[in-house]
Design an enzyme around this catalytic site. Structure first.
Site, PDB file in Angstrom:
ATOM      1  N   ARG A 289      -7.323  10.136  -0.023  1.00  0.00           N
ATOM      2  CA  ARG A 289      -7.045  10.615  -1.577  1.00  0.00           C
ATOM      3  C   ARG A 289      -8.350  10.739  -2.432  1.00  0.00           C
ATOM      4  O   ARG A 289      -8.475  11.411  -3.037  1.00  0.00           O
ATOM      5  CB  ARG A 289      -6.219   9.700  -1.984  1.00  0.00           C
ATOM      6  CG  ARG A 289      -4.774   9.575  -1.585  1.00  0.00           C
ATOM      7  CD  ARG A 289      -3.799   8.515  -2.380  1.00  0.00           C
ATOM      8  NE  ARG A 289      -3.855   7.191  -1.582  1.00  0.00           N
ATOM      9  CZ  ARG A 289      -3.937   5.980  -2.252  1.00  0.00           C
ATOM     10  NH1 ARG A 289      -3.894   6.017  -3.465  1.00  0.00           N
ATOM     11  NH2 ARG A 289      -4.023   5.099  -1.401  1.00  0.00           N
TER      12      ARG A 289
ATOM     13  N   HIS B 227       0.987  -1.346   0.288  1.00  0.00           N
ATOM     14  CA  HIS B 227      -0.012   0.061  -0.117  1.00  0.00           C
ATOM     15  C   HIS B 227       0.807   1.298  -0.004  1.00  0.00           C
ATOM     16  O   HIS B 227       1.913   1.356   0.840  1.00  0.00           O
ATOM     17  CB  HIS B 227      -0.698  -0.183   1.373  1.00  0.00           C
ATOM     18  CG  HIS B 227      -2.135   0.847   1.234  1.00  0.00           C
ATOM     19  ND1 HIS B 227      -2.050   2.218   1.159  1.00  0.00           N
ATOM     20  CD2 HIS B 227      -3.456   0.521   1.185  1.00  0.00           C
ATOM     21  CE1 HIS B 227      -3.111   2.623   0.967  1.00  0.00           C
ATOM     22  NE2 HIS B 227      -4.245   2.024   0.779  1.00  0.00           N
TER      23      HIS B 227
END
Length: 487
Positions: free
Chosen positions: A252, A229
């Site tokens: 995000r 990740h």
């Protein structure tokens, strides 16, 4: 099967979201369940439009359409199950990396994995307290499956120095192997190149389910596919910590941008996780995840939580941020201005950009477009003129081992296969212990969904086996509502 051995219960191994989904589903269908978890408390790693959805999932990395179809087709009904049966708020939607639509649910506060899992834990605990339909045993390390011929009929576990046997079909839901760092570990065997990386996984994630399955000849799939990740959170006063807290992908999704050491964007922040990580490895660290005021306000509980943990910092202005980064303020102004202009052009002419976009089409965004996976969706943008006085929430981020796509191979009913391709009676798998659902890359949001969908599938299938033909061996009446059992 119930007539062959004393199977008046379904045994679930693992107290995370997949295990809790399976156990609650067993109770809901009139069965009895025993949940075993080797930790001192339950929770696991979870505490930390269908056709289009299937297409996104397959494009995102999944290789088995039949499993992707179950995941996506069951999603709406199973989200409704969480909301209706457990009184959960999942009213907010976000678009996470790799998704072409906003479809990932969360509540107004807290982390969705923690919120959902705790609600299911509390329900099962109340059922166990008020009835004989459920038992929960913690600090119970399941280490061996019990066989009757080819069929799995129970397990052995260690607790307080004793070995105890329990009988019933098994649902393995004890997670992946993202913290299995030993010299003979699954990580060392399949991905030794990742052993140096930190992890977001709890110490319980050592691949127990996979190892027990392999010991009786169960087939595995995709064990080499381990997701790194891009947004593990670096704590400035402990930068080398092996276990890192994860920055939710929703940061995000609400408009957070990723900057390199020079204050430049270099990727599509909403691209696949493996893509964003790959672009980070090509560029200069330290990397920062930056949220302007509008983005932070949309997810303020998270921002304040991370700040309180010391893994995110609040800057009163872009000028303060630039000074701390050691870059000219004008660099941050220019970076935001280019992002703003690309977004406005995309809005005006979505198909006229010069670069290929992900998952399809064209983009005007040059920094991401040059990578071949350009940014197509923009949210909470600001123009460069506002940067100097704009407040920001900012975190230093680094790639981390996060999720194992591989695991025990299973059918659409969560039944495990042996190595010859035959179903192993009495053995089911759900959550990260299952393999083949996500292929070589999992999309953001699909893990919690996977846990609920296949946890419920496994619970129902194990009930069907236990109850026998015409539900002759069904141990309890089916409750109208699971909540009725807690009164």
């Amino acid at each position: 099967m119930a007539a062959v051995f004393p199977a008046n219960q379904v045994i679930v191994v693992g107290g995370g979201l997949a295990g809790m989904s399976a156990a609650n589903t067993v109770v809901e269908n009139g069965g009895r369940t025993l949940l075993l978890d080797k930790s001192s408390f339950c929770g696991g790693n979870s505490t930390k439009a269908t056709k289009i959805f299937i297409a996104d999932t397959l494009k995102g990395g999944a290789k088995k359409p039949e499993l992707a179809k179950v995941l996506c087709a069951n999603s709406a009904a199973d989200v409704d199950w969480l909301v209706d049966k457990f009184d959960l708020d999942l009213s907010l939607l976000a678009r996470l990396g790799g998704h072409s639509q906003p479809r990932t649910h969360r509540g107004k506060e807290r982390f969705p994995g923690m919120t959902i899992t705790y609600a299911l834990i509390q329900m099962l605990e109340k059922v166990a307290e008020k009835t004989n339909r459920a038992r929960i045993i913690t600090k119970a390390e399941v280490f061996k499956l019990v066989l009757n011929g080819r069929s799995v009929v129970g397990c052995e576990y260690r607790k307080a120095g004793k070995v105890i046997k329990e009988f019933g079909p098994m649902v393995l839901a004890s997670g992946g192997f993202g913290a299995d760092f030993g010299s003979d570990s699954l990580l060392a065997t399949y991905r030794p190149d990742l052993l140096h990386l930190p992890t977001t996984n709890g110490e319980h994630c050592t691949g127990d389910a996979i190892k027990m399955g392999e010991a009786i000849g169960a087939a595995t799939i995709d064990l080499e596919w381990v997701q790194v990740h891009p947004t593990g959170l670096v704590k400035p006063d402990d930068p080398d910590a092996k276990v890192k807290f994860l920055a939710a992908e929703a940061l995000r999704g609400v408009g957070g941008i990723v900057l390199d050491a020079n204050g430049q964007r270099f990727c599509n922040e909403l691209g696949r996780r493996d893509y964003v990580t790959g672009e980070m490895w090509k560029n200069k660290p330290p990397f920062r995840l930056c949220l302007n005021r509008a983005a932070a306000d949309e997810i303020i509980w998270h921002a304040k939580h991370y700040t309180g943990r010391g893994v995110m910092k609040f800057y009163p202005s872009g000028e303060d941020l630039a000074k701390d980064m050691g870059v000219p303020l004008q660099t941050l102004v220019d970076t935001h201005q280019k992002h703003y202009e690309a977004a406005k052009k995309q809005e005006k002419d979505p198909d006229g950009g010069s670069f290929p976009a992900y998952p399809s089409g064209k983009t005007w965004d040059e920094p991401s477009g040059k990578t071949g996976s350009g940014k197509k969706f923009f949210h909470n943008i600001i123009d460069g003129s506002k940067v100097a006085t704009e407040p920001f929430y900012v975190a230093i981020i680094t790639p981390v081992i996060h999720y194992c796509m591989g695991g025990l191979e299973c059918t659409v009913d969560a039944e495990c296969f042996d190595k010859s391709g035959k179903v192993i009676p009495g053995l089911y798998v759900a959550g990260e212990a299952a393999g083949g659902i996500h292929g070589n890359n999992r999309l953001g949001g699909n893990s919690l969904l996977d846990c609920v969908v296949f946890g419920r599938v496994a619970g129902k299938a194990a009930c069907k086996l236990t109850f026998g033909k015409d539900e002759k061996f069904k141990p309890c009446p089916t409750p109208g509502e699971i909540k009725e059992l807690t009164k």
